[in-house]
Design a protein around this motif. Structure first.
Motif, short mmCIF file in Angstrom:
data_model
loop_
_atom_site.label_atom_id
_atom_site.label_comp_id
_atom_site.label_asym_id
_atom_site.label_seq_id
_atom_site.Cartn_x
_atom_site.Cartn_y
_atom_site.Cartn_z
N LEU A 199 33.48 27.81 37.53
CA LEU A 199 33.06 28.72 38.34
C LEU A 199 34.22 30.28 37.87
CD1 LEU A 199 32.53 29.32 41.95
CD2 LEU A 199 34.15 30.31 41.61
N LEU A 200 33.30 31.11 38.36
CA LEU A 200 34.40 32.28 37.59
C LEU A 200 33.91 32.95 38.62
CD1 LEU A 200 34.75 34.62 35.26
CD2 LEU A 200 34.03 36.29 36.97
N TYR A 201 35.15 33.30 39.59
CA TYR A 201 34.99 34.47 40.87
C TYR A 201 35.59 35.47 40.60
CZ TYR A 201 36.06 36.12 45.57
OH TYR A 201 36.17 37.18 46.82
N VAL A 202 34.69 36.37 41.34
CA VAL A 202 34.92 37.59 41.14
C VAL A 202 35.82 39.27 42.49
CG1 VAL A 202 34.19 40.64 40.34
CG2 VAL A 202 32.68 38.81 39.73
N SER A 203 37.12 38.92 41.70
CA SER A 203 37.57 39.46 43.04
C SER A 203 38.04 41.03 42.86
CB SER A 203 39.21 39.08 43.01
OG SER A 203 39.86 39.85 44.09
N SER A 204 39.18 41.73 42.77
CA SER A 204 39.00 42.95 43.04
C SER A 204 40.58 43.61 42.66
CB SER A 204 38.86 43.89 44.03
OG SER A 204 39.12 44.88 44.32
N THR A 205 40.62 44.91 42.10
CA THR A 205 42.35 45.02 41.85
C THR A 205 42.05 46.39 42.70
OG1 THR A 205 40.61 47.56 40.09
CG2 THR A 205 41.77 45.03 38.94
N ARG A 206 41.91 46.48 43.70
CA ARG A 206 42.05 46.50 45.19
C ARG A 206 43.71 46.15 45.04
NH1 ARG A 206 41.93 47.86 50.90
NH2 ARG A 206 40.52 50.69 50.89
N VAL A 207 43.68 45.06 45.10
CA VAL A 207 44.68 44.06 45.87
C VAL A 207 45.99 44.96 45.08
CG1 VAL A 207 43.69 42.36 46.26
CG2 VAL A 207 44.77 42.36 43.76
N TYR A 208 45.62 45.49 44.43
CA TYR A 208 47.08 46.28 43.97
C TYR A 208 47.25 47.72 44.20
CZ TYR A 208 46.59 42.88 40.36
OH TYR A 208 46.38 42.26 39.25
N MET A 209 46.41 47.54 45.80
CA MET A 209 46.15 49.66 46.09
C MET A 209 47.76 49.41 46.26
SD MET A 209 44.53 51.15 49.19
CE MET A 209 45.16 50.32 50.25
N ASN A 210 48.71 50.36 46.26
CA ASN A 210 50.30 50.75 47.06
C ASN A 210 51.47 49.85 46.29
OD1 ASN A 210 49.18 53.41 47.76
ND2 ASN A 210 48.85 52.28 50.26
N SER A 259 38.92 46.69 38.11
CA SER A 259 39.25 47.87 38.51
C SER A 259 37.49 48.52 39.49
CB SER A 259 39.58 48.72 37.90
OG SER A 259 38.95 49.31 36.64
N ASN A 260 37.54 49.41 39.50
CA ASN A 260 36.24 50.49 40.33
C ASN A 260 35.58 50.36 39.46
OD1 ASN A 260 37.56 51.72 42.80
ND2 ASN A 260 39.49 51.73 41.09
N VAL A 261 34.40 49.57 39.46
CA VAL A 261 32.91 49.51 38.33
C VAL A 261 31.73 50.79 38.58
CG1 VAL A 261 31.45 48.07 37.94
CG2 VAL A 261 33.50 47.05 38.27
N TYR A 262 31.97 51.00 36.83
CA TYR A 262 30.87 52.80 37.60
C TYR A 262 29.57 51.97 36.20
CZ TYR A 262 32.87 54.17 33.02
OH TYR A 262 32.43 54.18 31.99
N GLY A 263 28.92 52.75 36.56
CA GLY A 263 27.29 53.10 35.95
C GLY A 263 26.92 53.82 35.68
N VAL A 264 25.53 54.22 34.80
CA VAL A 264 25.33 54.87 34.44
C VAL A 264 23.90 55.18 34.51
CG1 VAL A 264 26.76 56.01 32.57
CG2 VAL A 264 25.02 54.45 32.29
N ALA A 265 23.34 54.80 35.83
CA ALA A 265 21.71 55.05 35.86
C ALA A 265 21.29 55.87 36.36
CB ALA A 265 21.44 53.56 36.44
N LEU A 266 20.48 56.54 36.05
CA LEU A 266 20.46 57.57 36.61
C LEU A 266 20.45 57.43 37.88
CD1 LEU A 266 17.57 59.46 33.80
CD2 LEU A 266 19.76 59.83 33.80
N ASN A 267 19.42 57.07 39.05
CA ASN A 267 18.85 56.49 40.39
C ASN A 267 20.14 56.50 41.05
OD1 ASN A 267 16.95 57.83 39.65
ND2 ASN A 267 15.24 56.58 39.14
#
Length: 275
Positions: free
Chosen positions: A82-93, A138-146
């Motif tokens: 199992l792979l769990y997707v967490s977040s780098t937001r835990v590094y804030m400040n 980290s902050n995930v972005y996409g380039v989808a037009l809509n």
């Protein structure tokens, strides 16, 4: 070819993971919410990217999606890994952002419930005795037009309205990572037993400021950037440490958000000129 079960497979990150798995020829199962069949059959390799972040309006949904369902799967489900997707937001400040740094939950963070649930989920994974890996994108972005995400939205405004309203300080800086890179890394890590019981950052490794993004938009669209003075929360993110993911994937070369933003502007402009 392998069997994968992707929780959250209809979401932003999950759908890209599913697309890449299908392209590789794997069998992919995307369970619907409330499907108890997940406790009756072999799930193969599980990628858990189901999550909720609206701490103000749906706090119990944040707990359910980030922790409760995961706990049930860890206890009751049959799976290989199992792979769990967490977040780098835990590094804030925080001062540093390696996977083994001590972490602080900030009392003035109005989304601290999100951080707390992510950290609880990570600890449950590590204490479960199962074959698990944890990734912190980290902050995930996409380039989808809509896409309704920040970058596509402000790009459309720049082209359509020649004006972009920015409600963040010019120096506000974050690490941006492409959803395609995140999906590729998740699949690679989830399929490797060498990554069991590890926490792994997935990021570009450097921060981009709001001013840099605004400058790119202004340069290529000649739009007006309007900076609004607001009471912005105390959010500072250290550059994300990518030493571990670069070791696991030696050819790891994440996309640059500013280069993708320029490409996005070109593509948006083409579509709008045709329409």
């Amino acid at each position: 070819m392998a069997l994968y079960t992707v929780f959250g497979g209809r979401g932003f990150i999950g759908s890209e993971i599913v697309n890449q798995l299908n392209a590789l020829g794997h069998t992919v199962n995307v369970p619907k919410r409330g499907d108890n069949a997940i406790f009756e059959s072999d799930l193969g390799i599980v990628i858990y990217c189901s999550g909720v972040g609206d701490c103000k309006n749906t706090p119990f949904s944040v707990l359910e999606a980030n922790v409760s369902l995961l706990a049930q799967i860890l206890q009751q489900a049959k799976f290989e890994r199992l792979l769990y997707v967490s977040s780098t937001r835990v590094y804030m400040n925080q001062a540093l952002s390696s996977e083994h740094e001590n972490l602080t939950v900030c009392v003035d963070d109005n989304r601290r419930l999100f951080n707390l649930t992510k950290l609880v989920a990570e600890e449950l994974c590590l204490k479960s005795g199962r074959n698990v890996s944890i990734v912190r994108p980290s902050n995930v972005y996409g380039v989808a037009l809509n896409s309704p995400l920040f970058l596509p939205a402000i790009t459309r405004n720049a082209i359509n309205h020649r004006k972009v309203d920015m409600y963040i300080p010019k120096g506000y800086a974050k690490d941006y990572v492409s959803v395609e890179d995140v999906a590729f890394c998740c699949i690679t890590i989830a399929s490797s037993e060498q990554c069991d019981n590890q926490i792994i950052n997935i990021a570009a490794g450097y921060n981009i400021t709001a001013q840099q993004i605004a400058d790119m938009l202004q340069k290529h669209t000649q739009c007006e950037i309007v900076w609004h003075e607001i009471d912005f929360p105390n959010e500072v993110f250290p550059p994300t440490d990518i030493a571990l993911i670069s070791h696991i994937i030696p050819n790891y070369s994440p996309k640059n958000v500013l280069a993708d933003l320029q490409e996005m502007i070109v593509e948006f402009t083409k579509v709008l000129s045709i329409n």
